[in-house]
Design a protein around this motif. Sequence first.
Motif, PDB file in Angstrom:
ATOM      1  N   ALA A 199       0.825  -1.206   0.000  1.00  0.00           N
ATOM      2  CA  ALA A 199       0.000   0.000   0.000  1.00  0.00           C
ATOM      3  C   ALA A 199       0.863   1.261   0.000  1.00  0.00           C
ATOM      4  O   ALA A 199       0.545   2.245  -0.682  1.00  0.00           O
ATOM      5  CB  ALA A 199      -0.936  -0.007   1.205  1.00  0.00           C
ATOM      6  N   LEU A 200       1.963   1.230   0.759  1.00  0.00           N
ATOM      7  CA  LEU A 200       2.882   2.368   0.763  1.00  0.00           C
ATOM      8  C   LEU A 200       3.514   2.565  -0.614  1.00  0.00           C
ATOM      9  O   LEU A 200       3.700   3.709  -1.064  1.00  0.00           O
ATOM     10  CB  LEU A 200       3.966   2.173   1.828  1.00  0.00           C
ATOM     11  CG  LEU A 200       3.521   2.235   3.293  1.00  0.00           C
ATOM     12  CD1 LEU A 200       4.713   2.039   4.214  1.00  0.00           C
ATOM     13  CD2 LEU A 200       2.826   3.564   3.601  1.00  0.00           C
ATOM     14  N   GLU A 201       3.834   1.457  -1.279  1.00  0.00           N
ATOM     15  CA  GLU A 201       4.366   1.555  -2.644  1.00  0.00           C
ATOM     16  C   GLU A 201       3.338   2.196  -3.574  1.00  0.00           C
ATOM     17  O   GLU A 201       3.668   3.062  -4.397  1.00  0.00           O
ATOM     18  CB  GLU A 201       4.753   0.166  -3.160  1.00  0.00           C
ATOM     19  CG  GLU A 201       5.986  -0.436  -2.506  1.00  0.00           C
ATOM     20  CD  GLU A 201       6.293  -1.816  -3.049  1.00  0.00           C
ATOM     21  OE1 GLU A 201       5.760  -2.163  -4.128  1.00  0.00           O
ATOM     22  OE2 GLU A 201       7.058  -2.556  -2.400  1.00  0.00           O
ATOM     23  N   ASN A 202       2.095   1.765  -3.439  1.00  0.00           N
ATOM     24  CA  ASN A 202       1.025   2.329  -4.268  1.00  0.00           C
ATOM     25  C   ASN A 202       0.890   3.837  -4.044  1.00  0.00           C
ATOM     26  O   ASN A 202       0.695   4.607  -4.986  1.00  0.00           O
ATOM     27  CB  ASN A 202      -0.310   1.641  -3.972  1.00  0.00           C
ATOM     28  CG  ASN A 202      -0.320   0.184  -4.407  1.00  0.00           C
ATOM     29  OD1 ASN A 202       0.496  -0.234  -5.240  1.00  0.00           O
ATOM     30  ND2 ASN A 202      -1.230  -0.602  -3.839  1.00  0.00           N
ATOM     31  N   ARG A 203       0.968   4.232  -2.786  1.00  0.00           N
ATOM     32  CA  ARG A 203       0.848   5.657  -2.472  1.00  0.00           C
ATOM     33  C   ARG A 203       1.982   6.471  -3.108  1.00  0.00           C
ATOM     34  O   ARG A 203       1.781   7.616  -3.537  1.00  0.00           O
ATOM     35  CB  ARG A 203       0.860   5.873  -0.962  1.00  0.00           C
ATOM     36  CG  ARG A 203      -0.450   5.519  -0.263  1.00  0.00           C
ATOM     37  CD  ARG A 203      -0.429   5.984   1.176  1.00  0.00           C
ATOM     38  NE  ARG A 203      -1.697   5.741   1.855  1.00  0.00           N
ATOM     39  CZ  ARG A 203      -1.993   6.207   3.075  1.00  0.00           C
ATOM     40  NH1 ARG A 203      -1.097   6.944   3.717  1.00  0.00           N
ATOM     41  NH2 ARG A 203      -3.162   5.948   3.636  1.00  0.00           N
ATOM     42  N   SER A 204       3.169   5.889  -3.133  1.00  0.00           N
ATOM     43  CA  SER A 204       4.327   6.622  -3.664  1.00  0.00           C
ATOM     44  C   SER A 204       4.233   6.851  -5.175  1.00  0.00           C
ATOM     45  O   SER A 204       4.946   7.697  -5.713  1.00  0.00           O
ATOM     46  CB  SER A 204       5.614   5.862  -3.336  1.00  0.00           C
ATOM     47  OG  SER A 204       5.668   4.629  -4.050  1.00  0.00           O
TER      48      SER A 204
END
Length: 341
Positions: A199-204
């Motif tokens: 999810a953090l990767e998606n946000r970035s």
Amino acid sequence: MHISELDELEASVSDLLSMAKVELEQNRLQLQRDRQIQEAVSQIEARLKPLLAKIEQMLKEFSREGQGSETKQRLEKKAADIRQEIAEAPILAAQLADRQLILSEERLLDERITEQTTQWRLELKADLLEMIEEQHDFFSATDASIAVRGYANDLKAVGYLEEVVEALIDQINSHSEEGPVARLRGSHEQTLTFIYNKALENRSRVDRAPDVQPTTRHRKSEKRPALYTDLGGKVLVFGGHDRLQTAVKNRLRDSAINLMWYTEQDGLQLAAQGESQIAGGDLIIIVTGYASHSLTERAIEACRRANKTYEIVNTTGMTRLLEVIESGLKAKQLARHWKQN
């Protein structure tokens, strides 16, 4: 009746039952304290009175012989000491009983906050499950893991981490165009961490991330339950004893209360300084347990001169005093709210 009203009714009943349980336990502890004092006084008197009787008998023999001696003087001093110890036995017994009472009350309050925290965590689980169910695309469903991970310890404490993580996996897979990409990887907690990192990767990769967060449909507040943290104001207390003062101050340390306390041990000079603060106090409490008459009478007279109301609390325990502080300050807050509106 709407479902939200049912939730509020259930919560209010739960709070009321919790308060009733606390009050019944307080009554039991008070009765237990009184019994402990009576038993302790009886034990002290049972040991000291026979000793005093023997000394007094020996002194009578000295008197019949009409002879004074150093031994007689020592006997007279010892008799005076024992009489004083017998006279002070109720105070000593009360001090010992109150030390145990405060320890029991500490346990009682800890149990109360534990019950409230458990209920809040169960309501949190319901809010998180609804949050997950409301996500209707792959990225939002994945982003929900960030919020879930922030509450992982709360969910573990009530044994619902597995259920929430599995609901998260199902919701992600239901919106995946590539089939069931989410699956258990080790433990449920490890799986949650893996999805969280995705999810953090998606946000970035995007300018505007979903930032999915649970609403407070079932919980009263986003914050975990904590006693007295919502209280504020200037509170003056006259009387009581040092152990009571320390115990109450510890319980109110996270509140916005300015607590000013004056006991008999502080001396009347310091209490006089406290009397000058009465006019600006939001709540004035006079504790009669262990308080000298001079201390309480002066505090009452100072309140009358300042035209301030005061609460008299006849207790040596902690929970009763905390209840008076809580109810008194909340009444003041409510009165100010109605005045502003």
